[in-house]
Scaffold this motif. Structure first.
Motif, mmCIF file in Angstrom:
data_model
loop_
_atom_site.group_PDB
_atom_site.id
_atom_site.type_symbol
_atom_site.label_atom_id
_atom_site.label_comp_id
_atom_site.label_asym_id
_atom_site.label_seq_id
_atom_site.Cartn_x
_atom_site.Cartn_y
_atom_site.Cartn_z
ATOM 1 N N VAL A 116 97.777 -15.401 -31.146
ATOM 2 C CA VAL A 116 97.712 -14.674 -32.420
ATOM 3 C C VAL A 116 96.462 -15.075 -33.197
ATOM 4 C CG1 VAL A 116 98.858 -14.335 -34.641
ATOM 5 C CG2 VAL A 116 100.212 -14.367 -32.548
ATOM 6 N N GLY A 117 96.149 -16.362 -33.199
ATOM 7 C CA GLY A 117 94.999 -16.874 -33.941
ATOM 8 C C GLY A 117 93.676 -16.284 -33.485
ATOM 9 N N VAL A 118 93.627 -15.831 -32.228
ATOM 10 C CA VAL A 118 92.412 -15.263 -31.656
ATOM 11 C C VAL A 118 91.932 -14.045 -32.444
ATOM 12 C CG1 VAL A 118 91.718 -13.852 -29.685
ATOM 13 C CG2 VAL A 118 92.616 -16.145 -29.322
ATOM 14 N N VAL A 119 92.881 -13.283 -32.993
ATOM 15 C CA VAL A 119 92.547 -12.059 -33.728
ATOM 16 C C VAL A 119 91.557 -12.338 -34.862
ATOM 17 C CG1 VAL A 119 93.514 -10.226 -35.159
ATOM 18 C CG2 VAL A 119 94.774 -11.067 -33.173
ATOM 19 N N VAL A 120 91.705 -13.513 -35.484
ATOM 20 C CA VAL A 120 90.856 -13.870 -36.617
ATOM 21 C C VAL A 120 89.375 -13.883 -36.225
ATOM 22 C CG1 VAL A 120 90.460 -15.617 -38.394
ATOM 23 C CG2 VAL A 120 92.756 -15.283 -37.465
ATOM 24 N N TYR A 121 89.101 -14.346 -34.979
ATOM 25 C CA TYR A 121 87.711 -14.527 -34.574
ATOM 26 C C TYR A 121 87.206 -13.414 -33.659
ATOM 27 C CZ TYR A 121 88.852 -19.052 -36.450
ATOM 28 O OH TYR A 121 89.276 -20.050 -37.277
ATOM 29 N N GLY A 122 88.040 -12.388 -33.472
ATOM 30 C CA GLY A 122 87.666 -11.291 -32.583
ATOM 31 C C GLY A 122 86.363 -10.620 -32.974
#
Lengths: 235, 119
Positions: free
Chosen positions: B71-77
């Motif tokens: 889920v956290g990956v979305v922030v840095y996409g």
């Protein structure tokens, strides 16, 4: 009624973050079971997508969510230690396969590091992006630490760790079938080297032998990448 | 059960301490896995032993532990989307070749002697 205050408490509470995570994963698993365990609908992917959507819709701060759900991430440490159990159960099989395991791990780790870095740099990407891609076949905590050591942003490295892992969970079974890798040990090694813990979780769904070899490969690949990434990559 | 959990956490703790004390560039849980393997080899626990049950449980719950990070990956996409071509080729393309390469190397190096219970 104190609706605004109550919602402020709920949206910031670790309890809600944990509930949201477990409930969405359970929903993803329910769909997956009913879709005949189709790898495209692997609960890790659908559950995470559902959480992303809800986090945006409900206006929850990402950092607050991550803080609350952190207890699950913390369990990755003890779970990695626990992978010694399936390995021990398969110890005699693993012992006679030593050349196969070492060849797969070393070949895979070296290729993954060099190809990841040079593909990015030769296609015109910034060197920082290359550093973030290089350790992608290691598990999350390892890859993050190594990328930061090289000079990349740890969280960007996690994106590529997730691409490697989720690609394994979703496409791994089909690809290995398509290229004629049928030996359960070789399949486990491919999952573990290329797709670390997420691949290992998927390998256990294929079978115990696949899972045990994947867990072993994941541990050894993390080790190999830790030792090789600094000498192999320009920085 | 709790003794089993203590053994697993203890292995990780000793691993983390060893890594920090020696400055070795190896993750603590991987050293912990080696230590737990040694423990199992020496103790040879039965199926109902606490550490066996606890380890089985942890392995079974492994997939859900990756959810928060995914889920956290979305922030840095967005950072990555800017360089989408090198990101896709470097991320997905080289992953694909790694998977196939490892599968072929492993299958090429497998022990030739036919084993019972396998086709």
């Amino acid at each position: 009624m104190h609706l605004a205050e109550t919602w402020a408490w709920v949206s910031a509470s670790p309890l809600f973050a944990l509930f949201l995570t477990i409930a969405c994963y359970a929903a993803g698993e329910w769909v997956w079971e009913r879709a005949g365990r189709n790898p495209l609908l692997t609960p890790l992917l659908t559950g995470s997508a559902l959480i992303c959507a809800l986090v945006v819709v409900l206006g929850i701060d990402y950092d607050t969510y991550l803080y609350g759900a952190n207890v699950l991430t913390f369990l990755l440490g003890p779970a990695t230690v626990a992978l010694a159990l399936p390995l021990w159960r398969q110890a005699s099989v693993v012992a006679e396969s030593a050349p196969m395991v070492l060849g797969a791990v070393l070949g895979g780790a070296i290729f993954s590091i060099l190809s990841g870095y040079w593909a990015v740099v030769l296609l015109g990407g910034p060197q920082e992006l290359g550093w973030a891609v290089a350790p992608k076949s290691a598990t999350t905590p390892i890859a993050m630490a190594l990328a930061e050591q090289l000079g990349a942003v740890g969280s960007v490295a996690v994106i590529f760790v997730m691409i490697a892992g989720l690609s394994g969970a979703v496409f791994g079974t089909w690809i290995l079938d398509a290229v004629g890798v049928h030996d359960p040990r070789a399949r486990g090694l491919a999952f573990g080297v290329a797709s670390h813990g997420i691949g290992t979780a998927r390998a256990f769904q294929e079978g115990t032998t696949q899972g045990a070899f994947s867990g072993l490969a994941m541990g050894l690949t993390g080790l190999a990448i830790s030792l090789l990434v600094t000498p192999l990559i320009p920085h | 059960m709790f003794l089993g959990l203590a053994i697993i956490l203890g292995c990780q703790l000793v691993g983390e301490v060893l890594v920090r004390a020696t400055g070795a560039p190896i993750p603590g849980p991987v050293v912990g896995m080696v230590l737990f393997f040694v423990w199992l080899s020496i103790r040879k626990p039965k199926k109902d032993a606490g550490e066996v049950q606890m380890a089985d449980t942890l392995v079974r719950y492994l997939p859900i532990m990756f959810v928060p990070t995914t889920v956290g990956v979305v922030v840095y996409g967005g950072v990555v989307a800017e360089h989408w071509l090198p990101a896709i080729v470097g991320g997905f393309g080289t992953w694909l070749v790694t998977l196939v390469l490892v599968g072929w190397i492993a299958q090429g190096l497998r022990p030739r002697r036919p084993r019972r219970g396998e086709h």
